[in-house]
Design a protein around this motif. Structure first.
Motif: not given
Ligand SMILES: O=C(O)CCC(=O)C(=O)O
Length: 244
Positions: A45, A83, A94, A97, A99, A116, A129, A168, A170, A179, A183
């Motif tokens: 990241r 990021f 992932q 969650h 945001d 995204i 995603t 959602h 990743a 990939r 974001i």
């Protein structure tokens, strides 16, 4: 509004996409994998992007995206977390969650509209995603099951714009290639954004941004007095202090 997301396919021209990918690769040079499970231990990241916007500018200010975000949050809003993410081969899915979960707000408050940008094709194999359509309207105690999830499959240069209340994550990158995604969260102007953009960008950095990006960096007051500096609008303050 009903599903909590919209995919905008192929928003970027070939030239814009190629420049954004090149910029992403430049920024990713020497960057190590993240050191925690949420970000992903096979994910790289890059933050503090407002001091090195470069070829990301057309993505951060794309009129189609800006119109949707403005419709959701109003004229004045600001970047939240911002990021570049490079999900490398072997990175597992992932944790699910939403945001806006970082804010102690009732579920029915729309506090964030996020984007995204796919810098590579998003496929079922490379960790597109995963989203739970309609989950932005779920009650606070409902969690997604596997059956609720669909992958956001979209070609490079596309964007998915979604509610900060949408569940959602990743996906699992089972492919041989990275990939990459940009974001970009947007939050209401009276919330503390996840990233501290003004500190990261600095006074000279803020002055060198376009007026639109400067507002999105958090320079636009939420309302008179809310976000002022020295009793005035920070935009005026930034330019006045050049003359001092
Ligand atoms: O990379 C993705 O597809 C989503 C990442 C995400 O939701 C996050 O890191 O908060």
């Amino acid at each position: 509004m009903e599903n909590g997301y919209v995919i905008l396919p192929r928003l970027l021209s070939d030239e814009e996409l190629a420049a954004a990918v090149q910029h992403a690769d430049d920024l990713l040079k020497g960057v190590a994998w993240s050191d925690n499970d949420f970000d992903g231990r096979r994910t790289r990241r890059v933050y503090e992007l407002l001091s090195r916007v470069g070829a990301f500018e057309p993505l951060l200010t794309h009129p189609r995206v800006r119109a949707l975000v403005t419709e959701g949050l109003g004229e004045v809003h600001q970047f939240g977390m911002l990021f570049l993410s490079a999900v490398d081969p072997g990175q597992g899915a992932q944790a699910l969650h939403f945001d806006a979960g970082v804010y102690p707000l009732p579920r029915d408050v729309e506090a964030e509209i996020n984007v995204i940008w796919a810098l590579d094709d998003f496929t079922t194999g490379n960790g597109a995603t995963l989203i739970a359509p309609g989950s932005h309207r779920w009650p606070a105690d409902r969690r997604p099951s596997r059956d609720d999830l669909i992958p956001v499959v979209m070609p490079a240069g596309s964007a998915v714009v979604y509610s900060g209340r949408l569940w959602h994550a990743a996906g699992h990158n089972r492919s041989e290639a990275t990939r990459r995604a940009l974001i970009c969260e947007h939050v209401l102007p009276w919330l503390r954004p996840a990233d501290n953009h003004t500190l990261a960008t600095g006074i000279e950095g803020l002055r060198s941004l376009s007026p639109e990006l400067r507002r999105l960096a958090g320079i636009a007051p939420a309302s008179p007095y809310h976000g002022f500096i020295g009793g005035q609008d920070p935009e005026k303050w930034l330019h006045r202090s050049i003359l001092d």
